[in-house]
Design a protein around this motif. Structure first.
Motif, PDB file in Angstrom:
ATOM      1  N   SER A 328      -1.787 -11.983 -11.673  1.00  0.00           N
ATOM      2  CA  SER A 328      -2.163 -11.947 -10.263  1.00  0.00           C
ATOM      3  C   SER A 328      -2.171 -10.517  -9.725  1.00  0.00           C
ATOM      4  CB  SER A 328      -1.208 -12.817  -9.436  1.00  0.00           C
ATOM      5  OG  SER A 328      -1.578 -14.172  -9.473  1.00  0.00           O
ATOM      6  N   CYS A 329      -1.179  -9.726 -10.102  1.00  0.00           N
ATOM      7  CA  CYS A 329      -1.133  -8.326  -9.655  1.00  0.00           C
ATOM      8  C   CYS A 329      -2.389  -7.577 -10.105  1.00  0.00           C
ATOM      9  CB  CYS A 329       0.107  -7.634 -10.217  1.00  0.00           C
ATOM     10  SG  CYS A 329       1.679  -8.218  -9.557  1.00  0.00           S
ATOM     11  N   ILE A 330      -2.778  -7.781 -11.360  1.00  0.00           N
ATOM     12  CA  ILE A 330      -3.965  -7.102 -11.896  1.00  0.00           C
ATOM     13  C   ILE A 330      -5.215  -7.576 -11.164  1.00  0.00           C
ATOM     14  CG2 ILE A 330      -5.380  -6.824 -13.968  1.00  0.00           C
ATOM     15  CD1 ILE A 330      -2.760  -7.227 -15.587  1.00  0.00           C
ATOM     16  N   THR A 331      -5.311  -8.867 -10.937  1.00  0.00           N
ATOM     17  CA  THR A 331      -6.488  -9.433 -10.287  1.00  0.00           C
ATOM     18  C   THR A 331      -6.628  -8.923  -8.857  1.00  0.00           C
ATOM     19  OG1 THR A 331      -6.280 -11.420 -11.655  1.00  0.00           O
ATOM     20  CG2 THR A 331      -7.646 -11.588  -9.674  1.00  0.00           C
ATOM     21  N   LEU A 332      -5.520  -8.885  -8.113  1.00  0.00           N
ATOM     22  CA  LEU A 332      -5.568  -8.357  -6.744  1.00  0.00           C
ATOM     23  C   LEU A 332      -6.049  -6.905  -6.734  1.00  0.00           C
ATOM     24  CD1 LEU A 332      -2.224  -9.774  -5.272  1.00  0.00           C
ATOM     25  CD2 LEU A 332      -4.549 -10.607  -4.834  1.00  0.00           C
ATOM     26  N   THR A 333      -5.591  -6.123  -7.685  1.00  0.00           N
ATOM     27  CA  THR A 333      -5.988  -4.715  -7.751  1.00  0.00           C
ATOM     28  C   THR A 333      -7.479  -4.583  -8.026  1.00  0.00           C
ATOM     29  OG1 THR A 333      -3.787  -4.119  -8.570  1.00  0.00           O
ATOM     30  CG2 THR A 333      -5.548  -2.531  -8.922  1.00  0.00           C
ATOM     31  N   ALA A 334      -7.965  -5.345  -8.999  1.00  0.00           N
ATOM     32  CA  ALA A 334      -9.383  -5.249  -9.368  1.00  0.00           C
ATOM     33  C   ALA A 334     -10.285  -5.699  -8.222  1.00  0.00           C
ATOM     34  CB  ALA A 334      -9.644  -6.097 -10.613  1.00  0.00           C
ATOM     35  N   LEU A 335      -9.921  -6.772  -7.549  1.00  0.00           N
ATOM     36  CA  LEU A 335     -10.739  -7.279  -6.447  1.00  0.00           C
ATOM     37  C   LEU A 335     -10.736  -6.318  -5.265  1.00  0.00           C
ATOM     38  CD1 LEU A 335      -9.754 -11.054  -6.611  1.00  0.00           C
ATOM     39  CD2 LEU A 335     -11.901 -10.013  -7.364  1.00  0.00           C
ATOM     40  N   GLU A 360       5.936  -8.565  -2.349  1.00  0.00           N
ATOM     41  CA  GLU A 360       5.377  -8.051  -3.605  1.00  0.00           C
ATOM     42  C   GLU A 360       3.861  -7.902  -3.505  1.00  0.00           C
ATOM     43  OE1 GLU A 360       8.754  -9.825  -6.672  1.00  0.00           O
ATOM     44  OE2 GLU A 360       7.062 -11.078  -6.061  1.00  0.00           O
ATOM     45  N   ILE A 361       3.205  -8.835  -2.829  1.00  0.00           N
ATOM     46  CA  ILE A 361       1.763  -8.688  -2.605  1.00  0.00           C
ATOM     47  C   ILE A 361       1.486  -7.417  -1.814  1.00  0.00           C
ATOM     48  CG2 ILE A 361      -0.225  -9.682  -1.399  1.00  0.00           C
ATOM     49  CD1 ILE A 361       0.901 -12.455  -2.128  1.00  0.00           C
ATOM     50  N   GLY A 362       2.311  -7.160  -0.797  1.00  0.00           N
ATOM     51  CA  GLY A 362       2.154  -5.933  -0.027  1.00  0.00           C
ATOM     52  C   GLY A 362       2.324  -4.686  -0.880  1.00  0.00           C
ATOM     53  N   GLU A 363       3.288  -4.716  -1.802  1.00  0.00           N
ATOM     54  CA  GLU A 363       3.499  -3.569  -2.687  1.00  0.00           C
ATOM     55  C   GLU A 363       2.306  -3.339  -3.601  1.00  0.00           C
ATOM     56  OE1 GLU A 363       5.894  -1.277  -2.821  1.00  0.00           O
ATOM     57  OE2 GLU A 363       6.793  -2.177  -1.038  1.00  0.00           O
ATOM     58  N   VAL A 364       1.725  -4.431  -4.103  1.00  0.00           N
ATOM     59  CA  VAL A 364       0.533  -4.294  -4.948  1.00  0.00           C
ATOM     60  C   VAL A 364      -0.593  -3.631  -4.168  1.00  0.00           C
ATOM     61  CG1 VAL A 364      -1.287  -5.561  -6.167  1.00  0.00           C
ATOM     62  CG2 VAL A 364       1.108  -6.236  -6.450  1.00  0.00           C
ATOM     63  N   LEU A 365      -0.828  -4.094  -2.941  1.00  0.00           N
ATOM     64  CA  LEU A 365      -1.913  -3.528  -2.136  1.00  0.00           C
ATOM     65  C   LEU A 365      -1.622  -2.089  -1.726  1.00  0.00           C
ATOM     66  CD1 LEU A 365      -2.904  -6.580   0.085  1.00  0.00           C
ATOM     67  CD2 LEU A 365      -3.814  -5.861  -2.127  1.00  0.00           C
ATOM     68  N   LEU A 366      -0.341  -1.778  -1.495  1.00  0.00           N
ATOM     69  CA  LEU A 366       0.009  -0.392  -1.189  1.00  0.00           C
ATOM     70  C   LEU A 366      -0.289   0.517  -2.379  1.00  0.00           C
ATOM     71  CD1 LEU A 366       1.274   1.422   0.993  1.00  0.00           C
ATOM     72  CD2 LEU A 366       3.498   0.983  -0.071  1.00  0.00           C
ATOM     73  N   GLN A 367      -0.026   0.012  -3.583  1.00  0.00           N
ATOM     74  CA  GLN A 367      -0.340   0.775  -4.801  1.00  0.00           C
ATOM     75  C   GLN A 367      -1.839   1.036  -4.905  1.00  0.00           C
ATOM     76  OE1 GLN A 367       2.191   1.691  -6.748  1.00  0.00           O
ATOM     77  NE2 GLN A 367       1.261   2.376  -8.677  1.00  0.00           N
ATOM     78  N   THR A 368      -2.648   0.069  -4.465  1.00  0.00           N
ATOM     79  CA  THR A 368      -4.099   0.263  -4.552  1.00  0.00           C
ATOM     80  C   THR A 368      -4.588   1.372  -3.624  1.00  0.00           C
ATOM     81  OG1 THR A 368      -4.658  -1.367  -2.818  1.00  0.00           O
ATOM     82  CG2 THR A 368      -4.412  -2.185  -5.080  1.00  0.00           C
ATOM     83  N   ALA A 369      -3.836   1.647  -2.561  1.00  0.00           N
ATOM     84  CA  ALA A 369      -4.246   2.722  -1.654  1.00  0.00           C
ATOM     85  C   ALA A 369      -4.300   4.058  -2.384  1.00  0.00           C
ATOM     86  CB  ALA A 369      -3.286   2.812  -0.462  1.00  0.00           C
ATOM     87  N   VAL A 370      -3.421   4.239  -3.381  1.00  0.00           N
ATOM     88  CA  VAL A 370      -3.379   5.492  -4.135  1.00  0.00           C
ATOM     89  C   VAL A 370      -4.502   5.557  -5.161  1.00  0.00           C
ATOM     90  CG1 VAL A 370      -1.970   6.914  -5.669  1.00  0.00           C
ATOM     91  CG2 VAL A 370      -0.883   5.640  -3.798  1.00  0.00           C
ATOM     92  N   TYR A 371      -4.750   4.443  -5.853  1.00  0.00           N
ATOM     93  CA  TYR A 371      -5.660   4.483  -6.997  1.00  0.00           C
ATOM     94  C   TYR A 371      -7.036   3.881  -6.726  1.00  0.00           C
ATOM     95  CZ  TYR A 371      -1.565   5.961  -9.526  1.00  0.00           C
ATOM     96  OH  TYR A 371      -0.469   6.678  -9.948  1.00  0.00           O
ATOM     97  N   GLY A 373      -8.234   3.842  -3.264  1.00  0.00           N
ATOM     98  CA  GLY A 373      -8.692   4.446  -2.025  1.00  0.00           C
ATOM     99  C   GLY A 373      -8.136   3.751  -0.805  1.00  0.00           C
ATOM    100  N   VAL A 374      -7.838   4.546   0.229  1.00  0.00           N
ATOM    101  CA  VAL A 374      -7.272   4.007   1.460  1.00  0.00           C
ATOM    102  C   VAL A 374      -8.209   3.026   2.150  1.00  0.00           C
ATOM    103  CG1 VAL A 374      -6.489   4.612   3.776  1.00  0.00           C
ATOM    104  CG2 VAL A 374      -5.690   5.939   1.805  1.00  0.00           C
ATOM    105  N   PRO A 375      -9.520   3.296   2.261  1.00  0.00           N
ATOM    106  CA  PRO A 375     -10.391   2.309   2.916  1.00  0.00           C
ATOM    107  C   PRO A 375     -10.376   0.950   2.203  1.00  0.00           C
ATOM    108  CG  PRO A 375     -11.493   4.430   2.792  1.00  0.00           C
ATOM    109  CD  PRO A 375     -10.259   4.546   1.950  1.00  0.00           C
ATOM    110  N   ALA A 376     -10.385   0.962   0.873  1.00  0.00           N
ATOM    111  CA  ALA A 376     -10.339  -0.298   0.123  1.00  0.00           C
ATOM    112  C   ALA A 376      -9.032  -1.030   0.388  1.00  0.00           C
ATOM    113  CB  ALA A 376     -10.505  -0.027  -1.372  1.00  0.00           C
ATOM    114  N   ALA A 377      -7.925  -0.306   0.395  1.00  0.00           N
ATOM    115  CA  ALA A 377      -6.631  -0.935   0.648  1.00  0.00           C
ATOM    116  C   ALA A 377      -6.537  -1.429   2.084  1.00  0.00           C
ATOM    117  CB  ALA A 377      -5.503   0.059   0.359  1.00  0.00           C
ATOM    118  N   ASN A 378      -7.113  -0.683   3.014  1.00  0.00           N
ATOM    119  CA  ASN A 378      -7.107  -1.108   4.412  1.00  0.00           C
ATOM    120  C   ASN A 378      -7.799  -2.465   4.570  1.00  0.00           C
ATOM    121  OD1 ASN A 378      -6.703  -0.649   7.315  1.00  0.00           O
ATOM    122  ND2 ASN A 378      -8.927  -0.410   7.383  1.00  0.00           N
ATOM    123  N   SER A 379      -8.944  -2.607   3.942  1.00  0.00           N
ATOM    124  CA  SER A 379      -9.659  -3.887   3.997  1.00  0.00           C
ATOM    125  C   SER A 379      -8.870  -4.981   3.306  1.00  0.00           C
ATOM    126  CB  SER A 379     -11.034  -3.745   3.340  1.00  0.00           C
ATOM    127  OG  SER A 379     -11.841  -2.816   4.046  1.00  0.00           O
TER     128      SER A 379
END
Length: 395
Positions: A328-335, A360-371, A373-379
């Motif tokens: 699930s963590c990987i899938t959330l990141t890819a999407l 934990e979902i919030g932490e995954v999405l916060l990690q995506t902000a770094v890798y 992009g912030v606009p993608a994580a914001n959405s």
């Protein structure tokens, strides 16, 4: 082994020659309690579920007043012997877990691995169980059925169809069988014997369980030398009914680790992939979502639905190499990275079913902000926040 005919009502699923797995239910429930987990467990195990005395199809007279958990364990061994099963993995919920604990202490040669779901080494003061037994003997199981939803489920789950079906199951239980099981719980205390358990052990706790709180699970995990502990958010006493996906995933991982070489490899034929994929898809996304998707399927989209069932769900999500929560963590990141917001919303819900907490979902999405992009994580945060608010509204 004796050749006696088993007296406990039971049901067997899975290949006859596969490693045996016995499943014990909780007080007041039948073998139907394990329905959500059986399809996945039975792919590579000979799964045997049984009913407690007076529950489901088992006669109430199998357990007399004043009997103990040792007597229940004897009935389970009689069942195993009658089916030609010598050594077996065992998983049990609450009282069913107590039976497994007794067997692991007193008949360790029979137990290959152990899983204790919302169970305990001692279920409170004996007098409370004796009072409940007396109440049921005088007024019937309806006297306890009224308050069972508060013990069994979180408030958000109590009005679900699954919860209502389990309470109806309780109301169909024979009063004497229920009371005799209460007597058995009154005399049960294996706290001092837990260090003698040598079998690989999984302990699962519901964080909102008032009947066997997480402190009971931690005592089990701390005292059993080879035990690991999984605590599930948003789950009360019947965690396997309320959080079927995470409980099933924890059991599959435990069984694989306890018996190396029995990994649940994906099937190699299309029919096998389709069956395994359908089961995995329902476990991760939920029956309601899959039913809606099937209702919307047309002659034009049918081939694509079959493709993703066989390929994405039947080949990838069924692989044993990663826990579903990690997938699930990987899938959330890819999407998030690709901006697939409809799919992201669906998999936020799936992540909750797979055992991730909101934090934990919030932490995954916060990690995506770094890798990503912030606009993608914001959405992505906006999508996830909407889904989580809907979950609160829907209960």
């Amino acid at each position: 082994m004796s050749a006696s005919t088993p007296r406990l009502h039971h049901r067997t699923d899975g290949p006859a020659g596969a490693p045996p797995l016995l499943l014990g239910p909780s007080l007041g429930t039948s073998l139907a309690l394990w329905d959500p987990q059986v399809p996945a467990l039975a792919r590579h195990h000979r799964v045997v579920r049984y009913d407690l005395p007076g529950h489901g199809g088992s006669p109430a007279g199998l357990l007399g007043a004043g009997a103990g958990v040792a007597d229940l364990a004897a009935l389970v061994l009689e069942l195993a012997d009658g089916l030609g099963i010598d050594r077996f993995a065992y998983a049990g919920v609450s009282l069913g877990g107590a039976v497994g604990t007794w067997l692991a202490v007193h008949r360790p040669e029979r137990i290959a691995s152990l899983a204790l779901v919302c169970s305990s080494a001692r279920f409170g003061e004996p007098e409370g169980w004796r009072e409940r037994a007396a109440l049921v003997r005088s007024e019937g199981v309806g006297a306890v059925a009224r308050s069972s939803p508060e013990r069994w489920f979180t408030p958000a789950f109590r009005e679900s169809a699954t919860a209502r079906a389990l309470v109806a199951d309780l109301r169909a239980t024979a009063a004497e069988g229920y009371a005799a099981c209460c007597d058995a719980l009154a005399g049960f205390d294996l706290r001092d014997a837990l260090p003698r358990i040598a079998a690989p052990t999984l302990v699962v706790a519901g964080r909102d369980d008032p009947a066997t709180p997480p402190s009971h699970a931690r005592l089990l995990a701390d005292a059993i030398p080879s035990a690991s502990l999984t605590e599930l958010a948003r789950a009360a006493h019947l965690a396997g009914a309320e959080r079927p996906g995470p409980v099933g995933s924890a059991l599959l991982t435990h069984l694989t680790e306890a018996a190396p070489g029995t990994e649940d490899e994906p099937p190699t034929d299309d029919d096998g992939r389709r069956a395994a994929g359908s089961a995995a898809r329902r476990s991760v996304l939920g029956d309601a979502h899959v039913d809606r998707a099937q209702e919307r399927t047309s002659a034009f989209t049918e081939v694509f639905q079959d493709f993703i069932t066989r390929y994405a769900w039947g080949e990838i999500w069924t692989r044993p190499g990663l826990p579903r929560a990690t997938r699930s963590c990987i899938t959330l990141t890819a999407l998030t990275a690709r901006g697939h917001h409809d799919e992201l919303a669906m998999h936020v819900r799936a992540a909750l079913r797979n055992g991730l907490t909101r934090e934990e979902i919030g932490e995954v999405l916060l990690q995506t902000a770094v890798y990503c992009g912030v606009p993608a994580a914001n959405s992505a945060f906006a999508v996830a926040d909407r889904v989580l608010r809907e979950q609160d509204t829907d209960g």
